[in-house]
Scaffold this motif. Structure first.
Motif, short mmCIF file in Angstrom:
data_model
loop_
_atom_site.label_atom_id
_atom_site.label_comp_id
_atom_site.label_asym_id
_atom_site.label_seq_id
_atom_site.Cartn_x
_atom_site.Cartn_y
_atom_site.Cartn_z
N GLY A 50 0.81 -1.22 0.00
CA GLY A 50 0.00 0.00 0.00
C GLY A 50 0.84 1.26 0.00
N ILE A 51 1.91 1.25 0.80
CA ILE A 51 2.82 2.40 0.84
C ILE A 51 3.44 2.65 -0.53
N ALA A 52 3.89 1.57 -1.17
CA ALA A 52 4.55 1.69 -2.47
C ALA A 52 3.59 2.16 -3.55
N VAL A 53 2.36 1.63 -3.55
CA VAL A 53 1.38 2.05 -4.55
C VAL A 53 1.04 3.53 -4.38
N ALA A 54 0.85 3.95 -3.12
CA ALA A 54 0.54 5.36 -2.88
C ALA A 54 1.67 6.26 -3.35
N ALA A 55 2.91 5.88 -3.03
CA ALA A 55 4.06 6.69 -3.45
C ALA A 55 4.17 6.75 -4.96
N ALA A 56 3.98 5.60 -5.63
CA ALA A 56 4.13 5.54 -7.08
C ALA A 56 3.05 6.34 -7.80
N MET A 57 1.85 6.40 -7.20
CA MET A 57 0.75 7.12 -7.84
C MET A 57 0.81 8.63 -7.58
N LEU A 58 1.42 9.00 -6.47
CA LEU A 58 1.46 10.42 -6.11
C LEU A 58 2.63 11.15 -6.73
N VAL A 59 3.76 10.47 -6.85
CA VAL A 59 4.95 11.12 -7.43
C VAL A 59 5.60 10.18 -8.43
N PRO A 60 6.27 10.70 -9.44
CA PRO A 60 6.91 9.85 -10.45
C PRO A 60 8.19 9.23 -9.92
N PHE A 61 8.62 8.18 -10.60
CA PHE A 61 9.94 7.61 -10.32
C PHE A 61 11.00 8.58 -10.88
N PRO A 62 12.17 8.71 -10.26
CA PRO A 62 12.68 7.94 -9.12
C PRO A 62 12.31 8.51 -7.76
N HIS A 63 11.61 9.67 -7.73
CA HIS A 63 11.21 10.25 -6.45
C HIS A 63 10.40 9.26 -5.61
N ALA A 64 9.56 8.50 -6.29
CA ALA A 64 8.70 7.56 -5.56
C ALA A 64 9.51 6.56 -4.75
N LEU A 65 10.66 6.16 -5.28
CA LEU A 65 11.50 5.19 -4.56
C LEU A 65 11.95 5.74 -3.21
N GLY A 66 12.30 7.03 -3.18
CA GLY A 66 12.71 7.64 -1.92
C GLY A 66 11.60 7.61 -0.89
N TRP A 67 10.38 7.93 -1.33
CA TRP A 67 9.23 7.91 -0.41
C TRP A 67 8.91 6.48 0.03
N MET A 68 9.08 5.52 -0.88
CA MET A 68 8.83 4.12 -0.51
C MET A 68 9.77 3.69 0.61
N PHE A 69 11.06 3.95 0.44
CA PHE A 69 12.03 3.55 1.45
C PHE A 69 11.73 4.20 2.79
N ALA A 70 11.39 5.49 2.75
CA ALA A 70 11.07 6.18 3.99
C ALA A 70 9.84 5.56 4.66
N GLY A 71 8.81 5.28 3.86
CA GLY A 71 7.60 4.68 4.42
C GLY A 71 7.84 3.29 4.98
N TRP A 72 8.61 2.49 4.27
CA TRP A 72 8.91 1.14 4.75
C TRP A 72 9.69 1.17 6.05
N MET A 73 10.63 2.10 6.17
CA MET A 73 11.42 2.20 7.40
C MET A 73 10.55 2.65 8.56
N LEU A 74 9.63 3.58 8.31
CA LEU A 74 8.72 4.00 9.37
C LEU A 74 7.84 2.85 9.82
N LEU A 75 7.37 2.05 8.87
CA LEU A 75 6.54 0.90 9.22
C LEU A 75 7.29 -0.08 10.09
N ALA A 76 8.53 -0.40 9.70
CA ALA A 76 9.33 -1.33 10.48
C ALA A 76 9.59 -0.80 11.89
N LEU A 77 9.92 0.47 12.00
CA LEU A 77 10.16 1.06 13.31
C LEU A 77 8.89 1.06 14.17
N ALA A 78 7.76 1.36 13.55
CA ALA A 78 6.50 1.39 14.30
C ALA A 78 6.17 0.02 14.87
#
Length: 253
Positions: free
Chosen positions: A87-115
């Motif tokens: 879900g995080i990756a789909v939201a990032a990919a739809m909101l911003v183009p690549f390669p920016h989306a990859l940065g948001w994906m990594f940030a979101g995944w790290m927040l999820l793991a920490l949470a």
């Protein structure tokens, strides 16, 4: 429209793969099990899993959440984290183009793991918080538009604010009341959002923690204990997306 669908599809695949890795990390890291050596195996009987048993979400659904060998239940955290990362990756990919989306994906995944790690183990590993801070100081300004100066000040202010609170609490009460992992996490988030967003972020996380405490007390029909531990890091991670959206929308400047 076709481009948006293609980006969403790519994001979903990346997210499910990342979720499979993160779920294993969350389950194994706190108990000292490596995810980098050896093949994946059932946690119940130790049977080596076949490739078709490792397909994110789908394998667990076909196996009805149980190991084919011993019948032991598969921790639902596996498919929950996989879906969340997707879900995080789909939201990032739809909101911003690549390669920016990859940065948001990594940030979101790290927040999820920490949470999840903080909610389950009251643990915010330096390897994740410091990596998140590094990304915030390096690619953060490129993704968010926050100036490098505000990013650096945010990192120092976030870490320093909770560090002071932790030291004062320990001096007054003679025991730990706030983990330094929380301070490092707030510093990392300050690197991403700048110092201007920190007051709102702390307020939102504290409000969520109070609501959670009140809800738990209501369910259990008892007064919350004064010494109840709360995973502040989890609430900081949950509060980050809406505060970040407000920052990007210009409501925080």
């Amino acid at each position: 429209m076709a481009d948006l669908a293609a980006r969403a599809a790519v994001g979903l695949v990346l997210g499910l793969v990342a979720g499979s890795f993160l779920a294993a990390l969350i389950l194994r890291w706190p108990v000292g099990r490596s995810i980098l050596h050896g093949r994946s195996a059932c946690d119940g009987c130790g049977r080596i899993l076949q490739p078709w048993e490792l397909v994110p979400v789908i394998s667990a659904a076909f196996q009805r959440g149980k190991c084919r060998g011993c019948g032991a239940s598969i921790d639902p955290l596996h498919w929950q984290v996989e879906l969340a990362c997707g879900g995080i990756a789909v939201a990032a990919a739809m909101l911003v183009p690549f390669p920016h989306a990859l940065g948001w994906m990594f940030a979101g995944w790290m927040l999820l793991a920490l949470a999840v790690l903080d909610a389950r183990h009251y643990w915010l590993p330096d390897a994740l918080t410091l990596a998140l801070a590094f990304l915030g100081l390096t690619i953060g300004p490129w993704l968010t538009g926050v100036s490098s100066a505000d990013s650096i000040i945010g990192a120092l202010a976030g870490y320093g604010a909770l560090m002071v609170v932790a030291l004062v609490y320990r001096a007054l009460r003679g025991r730990e009341g706030l983990g330094l992992g929380d301070a490092k996490l707030l510093g990392a988030l300050g690197a991403w959002m700048g110092w201007q967003a920190l007051p709102l972020l702390l307020f939102a996380a504290s409000a969520l923690a109070l609501l959670w405490t009140a809800w738990q007390a209501l369910i259990r029909r008892q007064k919350p204990h004064a010494a109840t531990m709360l995973p502040l890091g989890t609430f900081l991670c949950i509060a980050t997306p809406p505060v970040m959206i407000m920052r990007l929308a210009g409501y925080i400047s």
